[in-house]
Design a protein around this motif. Structure first.
Motif, PDB file in Angstrom:
ATOM      1  N   ASP A  35      47.024  61.849  67.129  1.00  0.00           N
ATOM      2  CA  ASP A  35      46.147  62.996  66.882  1.00  0.00           C
ATOM      3  C   ASP A  35      45.712  63.614  68.213  1.00  0.00           C
ATOM      4  O   ASP A  35      45.711  64.836  68.381  1.00  0.00           O
ATOM      5  CB  ASP A  35      44.928  62.560  66.066  1.00  0.00           C
ATOM      6  CG  ASP A  35      44.088  63.740  65.585  1.00  0.00           C
ATOM      7  OD1 ASP A  35      44.653  64.845  65.418  1.00  0.00           O
ATOM      8  OD2 ASP A  35      42.878  63.550  65.373  1.00  0.00           O
ATOM      9  N   CYS A  36      45.377  62.763  69.146  1.00  0.00           N
ATOM     10  CA  CYS A  36      44.940  63.228  70.451  1.00  0.00           C
ATOM     11  C   CYS A  36      46.069  63.974  71.188  1.00  0.00           C
ATOM     12  O   CYS A  36      45.909  65.113  71.637  1.00  0.00           O
ATOM     13  CB  CYS A  36      44.479  62.012  71.258  1.00  0.00           C
ATOM     14  SG  CYS A  36      43.929  62.391  72.903  1.00  0.00           S
ATOM     15  N   SER A  39      47.323  67.162  69.243  1.00  0.00           N
ATOM     16  CA  SER A  39      46.353  68.255  69.362  1.00  0.00           C
ATOM     17  C   SER A  39      46.427  68.890  70.757  1.00  0.00           C
ATOM     18  O   SER A  39      46.438  70.116  70.897  1.00  0.00           O
ATOM     19  CB  SER A  39      44.930  67.731  69.134  1.00  0.00           C
ATOM     20  OG  SER A  39      44.795  67.244  67.817  1.00  0.00           O
ATOM     21  N   VAL A 101      39.444  67.079  73.592  1.00  0.00           N
ATOM     22  CA  VAL A 101      39.968  67.001  72.225  1.00  0.00           C
ATOM     23  C   VAL A 101      40.016  65.580  71.673  1.00  0.00           C
ATOM     24  O   VAL A 101      40.400  64.643  72.349  1.00  0.00           O
ATOM     25  CB  VAL A 101      41.372  67.656  72.088  1.00  0.00           C
ATOM     26  CG1 VAL A 101      41.336  69.120  72.477  1.00  0.00           C
ATOM     27  CG2 VAL A 101      42.417  66.924  72.887  1.00  0.00           C
ATOM     28  N   ASP A 102      39.610  65.467  70.418  1.00  0.00           N
ATOM     29  CA  ASP A 102      39.692  64.237  69.629  1.00  0.00           C
ATOM     30  C   ASP A 102      38.782  63.122  70.149  1.00  0.00           C
ATOM     31  O   ASP A 102      39.086  61.948  69.992  1.00  0.00           O
ATOM     32  CB  ASP A 102      41.158  63.754  69.531  1.00  0.00           C
ATOM     33  CG  ASP A 102      41.359  62.747  68.401  1.00  0.00           C
ATOM     34  OD1 ASP A 102      40.730  62.918  67.339  1.00  0.00           O
ATOM     35  OD2 ASP A 102      42.146  61.796  68.584  1.00  0.00           O
ATOM     36  N   ASP A 132      36.752  68.345  67.842  1.00  0.00           N
ATOM     37  CA  ASP A 132      36.769  66.932  67.454  1.00  0.00           C
ATOM     38  C   ASP A 132      36.299  66.728  66.011  1.00  0.00           C
ATOM     39  O   ASP A 132      35.685  67.620  65.414  1.00  0.00           O
ATOM     40  CB  ASP A 132      35.855  66.130  68.398  1.00  0.00           C
ATOM     41  CG  ASP A 132      35.867  64.645  68.061  1.00  0.00           C
ATOM     42  OD1 ASP A 132      36.958  64.109  67.832  1.00  0.00           O
ATOM     43  OD2 ASP A 132      34.788  64.041  68.004  1.00  0.00           O
ATOM     44  N   HIS A 133      36.558  65.535  65.505  1.00  0.00           N
ATOM     45  CA  HIS A 133      36.144  65.214  64.128  1.00  0.00           C
ATOM     46  C   HIS A 133      35.412  63.879  64.021  1.00  0.00           C
ATOM     47  O   HIS A 133      35.328  63.316  62.926  1.00  0.00           O
ATOM     48  CB  HIS A 133      37.362  65.247  63.185  1.00  0.00           C
ATOM     49  CG  HIS A 133      38.389  64.199  63.470  1.00  0.00           C
ATOM     50  ND1 HIS A 133      39.077  63.567  62.467  1.00  0.00           N
ATOM     51  CD2 HIS A 133      38.860  63.672  64.616  1.00  0.00           C
ATOM     52  CE1 HIS A 133      39.921  62.697  62.998  1.00  0.00           C
ATOM     53  NE2 HIS A 133      39.813  62.757  64.306  1.00  0.00           N
ATOM     54  N   SER A 147      33.057  70.849  65.906  1.00  0.00           N
ATOM     55  CA  SER A 147      33.045  69.478  65.425  1.00  0.00           C
ATOM     56  C   SER A 147      32.984  69.504  63.905  1.00  0.00           C
ATOM     57  O   SER A 147      32.111  70.154  63.331  1.00  0.00           O
ATOM     58  CB  SER A 147      31.819  68.755  65.992  1.00  0.00           C
ATOM     59  OG  SER A 147      31.598  67.559  65.282  1.00  0.00           O
ATOM     60  N   THR A 154      41.962  65.935  64.177  1.00  0.00           N
ATOM     61  CA  THR A 154      41.653  67.057  65.071  1.00  0.00           C
ATOM     62  C   THR A 154      42.777  68.097  65.021  1.00  0.00           C
ATOM     63  O   THR A 154      42.519  69.304  65.070  1.00  0.00           O
ATOM     64  CB  THR A 154      41.446  66.542  66.513  1.00  0.00           C
ATOM     65  OG1 THR A 154      40.331  65.636  66.498  1.00  0.00           O
ATOM     66  CG2 THR A 154      41.148  67.668  67.471  1.00  0.00           C
TER      67      THR A 154
END
Ligand code: 5GP
Ligand code: MN
Length: 358
Positions: A35-36, A39, A101-102, A132-133, A147, A154
């Protein structure tokens, strides 16, 4: 304060400086996952298409081998304690746009990068943005905060913010490479849509990514069907010899020691996703995976996963000072594997009794 500016406006480059000065730095969390990296690479494609002069991606730790085919992956700076920091300092000093990010706070970046990023994040000439999430983002940190803890990844959040409504940024500037990176990010954080919040909007956004050219089959083949044989053998060993299943409690726990890594020829990134496997057993609601790291001075890594509404991030934060999502959390423990193991069992037992109906 969450940003209410459209993300495409925040990522606008002309106001950052003249041509030649539009330099962007993207920072991910340590031990970056799909994901990181997906993204970051998706944003890189997008920003280059919008006229960025340079987009540098900085992370601490190695990225997993099964992500190395993603467009732009060869440009990612993977830092370690041994890295020469001078070029990294220079890249950061020239940044006009800084994207985090992430991850949700600077402590997740890892050394030696954390301190360098901390020095530039508040500078007036740098526009800083977090996307981010994770729960509880550090709200005061950046100029623009995107967020959304309800986003399963993300990568999905970015696709949603740039693809929705009238903006159609994904078609305009994104293209197939960006879409492939964001879809790969979404698939890795959801284990191919098996966990996380799976919603109608998610499927609409995936449909949009596919329309823009995201390469679904390639992602599935190269990320999910490309295990090294040693990893499959390790999985067999974990299931047969290293996992304790407590079916009354609904908990499974397994550990790996340094000698196991040597025996199976396992690199750090190779254990990614193994923690999800025991959740496939009927009745198992929570899983913990504890592992020593290569360097004996490094802390024990703890990964936690759960089904339903059982908040394993409470165990991660209350006992180990870690964090994460309700169903996927982690922490580090400075001490022995057996001490960490005892604490994990105690924490999970207590959690299951506190949330009997989840
Ligand atoms: P994983 O088990 O894949 O390493 O991590 C799962 C999730 O737990 C990550 O997405 C992250 O949110 C969180 N996490 C993992 N390790 C740590 C840690 O050391 N500290 C904190 N605060 N969160 C972590
Ligand atoms: Mn994520």
């Amino acid at each position: 304060q969450l940003s209410n500016r459209p993300l495409s406006d925040t990522l606008e480059l002309t106001s950052l400086g003249d041509v030649g000065e539009r330099r962007v730095v993207i920072v991910g969390h340590k031990s970056p996952d799909g994901d990181c990296i997906g993204s970051a690479l998706g944003l890189r494609s997008y920003l280059l298409a919008r006229g960025a002069d340079e987009v540098s991606i900085l992370v601490v730790g190695r990225m997993p081998d099964n992500l190395r085919w993603l467009p732009g992956a060869e440009t990612v700076h993977q830092l370690s304690a041994q890295s020469d920091l001078e070029p990294i300092r220079q890249i950061l000093a020239q940044a006009r746009l800084l994207l985090l990010v992430d991850f949700n706070h600077l402590g997740r970046i890892g050394n030696p990068l954390e301190g360098l990023v901390a020095e530039i994040v508040g500078k007036p000439e740098v526009r800083s943005v977090m996307i981010d999430h994770h729960p509880e983002p550090d709200m005061g940190l950046v100029n623009e905060m995107y967020s959304d803890t309800s986003a399963c990844a993300t990568g999905f959040l970015i696709a949603e913010l740039l693809g929705g409504g009238a903006s159609r940024e994904l078609e305009l500037h994104g293209g197939a490479d960006m879409a492939t990176c964001l879809l790969a990010a979404t698939y890795t954080d959801t284990g191919l849509l098996r966990h996380g919040q799976i919603t109608p909007t998610l499927f609409r956004t995936i449909a949009h990514l596919l329309e823009v050219g995201a390469r679904h089959e390639e992602i599935v083949l190269r990320i999910f069907k490309s295990d090294k044989l040693s990893r499959q053998r390790l999985l067999g060993y974990i299931i047969n010899e290293r996992t304790t299943y407590d079916l009354d409690l609904g908990v499974a726990v397994f550990t790996l020691r340094q000698e196991d890594f040597d025996r199976f020829g396992i690199e750090p990134g190779d254990t990614e996703g193994l923690v999800n496997v025991p959740l496939d057993v009927a009745g198992i609601r929570a899983v913990a995976f504890l592992r020593e790291q290569r360097d004996p001075d490094e802390p024990v890594k703890i990964s936690l996963r759960s089904q339903g509404n059982l908040p394993v991030n409470e165990v991660a934060s209350a006992i180990f000072g870690g964090g994460g999502h309700l169903n996927a959390a982690g922490a580090e423990y400075q001490g022995t594997l057996s001490d960490a193991l005892a604490l994990v069992w105690e924490g999970l037992r207590e959690l299951v009794h506190r949330y009997p109906d989840c």
